[in-house]
Scaffold this active site. Structure first.
Site, short mmCIF file in Angstrom:
data_model
loop_
_atom_site.label_atom_id
_atom_site.label_comp_id
_atom_site.label_asym_id
_atom_site.label_seq_id
_atom_site.Cartn_x
_atom_site.Cartn_y
_atom_site.Cartn_z
CG HIS A 1 22.62 4.35 -24.70
ND1 HIS A 1 23.13 4.34 -25.12
CD2 HIS A 1 21.51 3.84 -24.24
CE1 HIS A 1 23.87 2.65 -25.15
NE2 HIS A 1 23.07 2.44 -24.68
CG ASP B 1 16.85 -0.27 -19.59
OD1 ASP B 1 16.34 -1.25 -19.82
OD2 ASP B 1 18.06 0.31 -18.18
N1 ACO Z 1 18.56 12.99 -16.23
C1 ACO Z 1 18.90 13.76 -16.36
N2 ACO Z 1 20.06 14.40 -16.97
C2 ACO Z 1 20.50 13.24 -17.45
C3 ACO Z 1 20.29 11.75 -17.66
C4 ACO Z 1 19.24 11.93 -16.68
N3 ACO Z 1 18.88 10.61 -17.32
N4 ACO Z 1 21.07 11.14 -18.14
C5 ACO Z 1 22.08 12.61 -18.78
N5 ACO Z 1 21.68 13.98 -18.10
C6 ACO Z 1 22.42 15.09 -18.10
C7 ACO Z 1 23.95 14.54 -16.99
O1 ACO Z 1 24.27 15.42 -16.39
C8 ACO Z 1 24.80 15.72 -18.29
O2 ACO Z 1 24.92 16.80 -18.18
P1 ACO Z 1 25.66 18.31 -17.64
O3 ACO Z 1 26.84 17.97 -19.00
O4 ACO Z 1 25.59 19.54 -17.75
O5 ACO Z 1 27.17 17.35 -16.97
C9 ACO Z 1 24.32 15.26 -19.89
O6 ACO Z 1 23.24 14.93 -19.32
C10 ACO Z 1 25.54 13.79 -20.34
O7 ACO Z 1 25.29 13.27 -18.70
P2 ACO Z 1 26.66 11.81 -18.61
O8 ACO Z 1 26.51 11.69 -17.62
O9 ACO Z 1 28.36 12.54 -18.73
O10 ACO Z 1 26.36 11.16 -19.95
P3 ACO Z 1 27.20 9.14 -20.02
O11 ACO Z 1 27.00 8.91 -21.60
O12 ACO Z 1 27.87 9.10 -19.23
O13 ACO Z 1 26.23 8.27 -18.99
C11 ACO Z 1 23.99 7.46 -18.21
C12 ACO Z 1 24.75 8.14 -20.11
C13 ACO Z 1 24.68 7.19 -17.80
C14 ACO Z 1 23.17 6.50 -19.18
C15 ACO Z 1 22.81 8.29 -18.03
O14 ACO Z 1 22.68 9.41 -19.16
C16 ACO Z 1 22.36 8.17 -17.22
O15 ACO Z 1 22.67 7.77 -15.76
N6 ACO Z 1 20.77 7.63 -16.85
C17 ACO Z 1 20.17 7.10 -16.50
C18 ACO Z 1 20.10 5.65 -16.06
C19 ACO Z 1 19.77 5.06 -17.05
O16 ACO Z 1 18.64 5.13 -17.87
N7 ACO Z 1 20.90 4.30 -17.68
C20 ACO Z 1 20.36 3.08 -18.61
C21 ACO Z 1 21.23 3.11 -19.68
S1 ACO Z 1 20.40 2.18 -20.73
C22 ACO Z 1 21.41 0.37 -20.30
O17 ACO Z 1 22.20 -0.27 -19.76
C23 ACO Z 1 20.85 -0.53 -21.30
#
Ligand code: ACO
Length: 428
Positions: free
Chosen positions: A305, A363
């Protein structure tokens, strides 16, 4: 109290005002930065930018705290109901018994939609995604209710708000019924908000429908958990759309569109699909490895998140609700729940997820619960949108009622071609 902030730009020293909130990080006011230095700030994804001042919702992502108007989400979910939460978000205080009765009445008398909307629905393909139907039908409300689109009129703002909170369940249920070829079920106003919604989704004219109070309470709690979440992507979309003076139905339709994306509200659908794809506990290590592989775009849906770097407080309540619902329905062994719990256990002990602070978000469990209740996967995000409508409206209302409100207009760092002269086609 943090120290005053000063910024050195070339030979110029600028003292920047710091603004303090009630709780949470303070902000550096940079509103005059461009006028004084000719420079913008650069913050793609707004990771360090407060876009507004708000009194509605507070999140402490490190501690896993979520407050609506100061009240912790777990207390509201345990003791309150969704309509009371709507009142709280809209007006800032929990309602007195008289206010509660009045508010419930005001919402309830708007549950029907204009009969002509039935014809509007007939234009959709039966296999349209419910979110595409919701984007269109919520936007279309402005065509059906143009007597409540004047944002300068407080009374019209209030009526539009009541209409959207009341009609969203009716529209969402219609989207579902339409997709399965069943007749629309009219609202029944002696039922509470959530029971009414369940009935509109699952009743058929040829049979008596009895609402299961355990399922109704569980869904009501899910609505409370989703009601608002501060300045997330869809809420910011609603505020930005509203900042131009667009009518409230159009603004909420913009929020619905933004919520649809898999990185936001669409994640509940994506999370369930992922659990189905994994299928059995023995395949989990393969998917964990894929999630960790930099060269693989696969992510564990329902994990991570932007704000929560701790367990999402909503996910904890959601997990409990999942067990309650499965228990009530007599589902003893749900392979998806087995996969989810094992996936969570492995991910929470894996250094990749620990170091990146990736915890289950709301979620992760909501899909299993909604599926058990009988909703198809394609309806999950529509249910999220239904619940979030009140948050969007509260945030939109707060913005419109702020005397200092101005149109939202971010700037950019331009890296395209510098000015150049047009070349006629035959000379290119
Ligand atoms: N699985 C694996 N790796 C992940 C995940 C995941 N679900 N989420 C983040 N990471 C990793 C990224 O690859 C990144 O790695 P790096 O630093 O080596 O490049 C690091 O964790 C940080 O991730 P970001 O994408 O930069 O974090 P951001 O805050 O931008 O994204 C997000 C948050 C979009 C929710 C992301 O965690 C994601 O895509 N999760 C899966 C989708 C999801 O569950 N969304 C629901 C959000 S809650 C809602 O809207 C109600």
């Amino acid at each position: 109290m943090s120290k005053p902030v000063s910024l050195n730009v070339a030979d110029q020293k600028l003292d920047l005002t710091v603004k303090y909130g009630t709780i949470g990080p303070s902000v550096v006011d940079i509103a005059k930065l461009y006028a004084q230095t000719g420079m913008f700030t650069y913050d793609p994804g707004f990771t360090s930018t407060a876009s507004c001042e708000s009194k509605i919702t507070y999140i402490d992502g490190d501690e896993g705290v979520l407050l609506y108007r100061g009240y912790p989400i777990d207390q509201l979910a345990e003791h309150g109901d969704f309509l009371e939460t709507c009142y709280l978000l809209l007006y800032g205080e929990l309602p007195t018994p008289a206010q509660r009765t009045d508010f419930n009445y005001r919402v309830t008398r708007h549950t029907m939609v204009h009969e002509q909307m039935m014809r509007f629905f007939q234009g959709f393909r039966r296999d349209a995604h419910p979110m595409s139907v919701m984007v269109a039908s919520v936007g279309a409300l402005s065509a059906f209710y143009h007597d409540s689109t004047d944002i300068a009129d407080e009374n019209q703002r209030m009526i539009a708000s009541m209409r959207m909170i009341a009609k969203f369940p009716t529209l969402a249920a219609m989207a579902y019924k339409y997709s399965i070829g069943q007749p629309f079920v009219y609202p029944q106003n002696d039922l509470d908000y959530t029971s009414n919604f369940l009935r509109m989704c699952f009743a058929v004219p040829c049979e008596e429908y009895k609402v299961n109070p355990v399922l109704s309470r569980a869904l009501d709690r899910i609505f409370i958990l989703h009601a608002d979440h501060e300045q997330n992507a869809s809420t910011s979309t609603v505020r930005l759309a509203g900042s131009s003076g667009a009518n409230p139905f159009a603004c909420i339709a913009a929020g619905v569109a933004c919520l649809w994306g898999p990185a936001h509200g669409g994640a509940n659908e994506a999370a369930l699909k992922m659990l189905q794809e994994i299928g059995t506990v023995d395949k989990i290590p393969h998917y964990i490895a894929r999630a960790k592989d930099k060269n693989d775009p696969f992510r564990l849906m329902g994990f991570g998140h932007r704000v929560y770097k701790n367990y999402d407080p909503r996910a904890k309540i959601m997990q409990k609700t999942t067990h309650e619902v499965l228990n009530e329905l007599g589902i003893k062994d749900d392979p998806l729940l087995d996969v989810a719990m094992e996936l969570e256990r492995i991910a929470l002990s894996d250094s990749y997820f620990i170091e990146k602070k990736l915890y289950p978000n709301i979620d992760f469990y909501s899909g299993i619960t909604l599926k058990a209740m009988g909703f198809p996967t394609s309806m999950f995000t529509a249910l999220f949108a239904l619940a979030r409508t009140v948050g969007w409206i509260a945030q939109w209302k707060e913005m419109i009622e702020d005397p200092g409100q101005k149109i939202g207009r971010p700037r950019q760092l331009y890296t395209g071609a510098p000015q150049r002269d047009y070349i006629p086609t035959h000379m290119r």
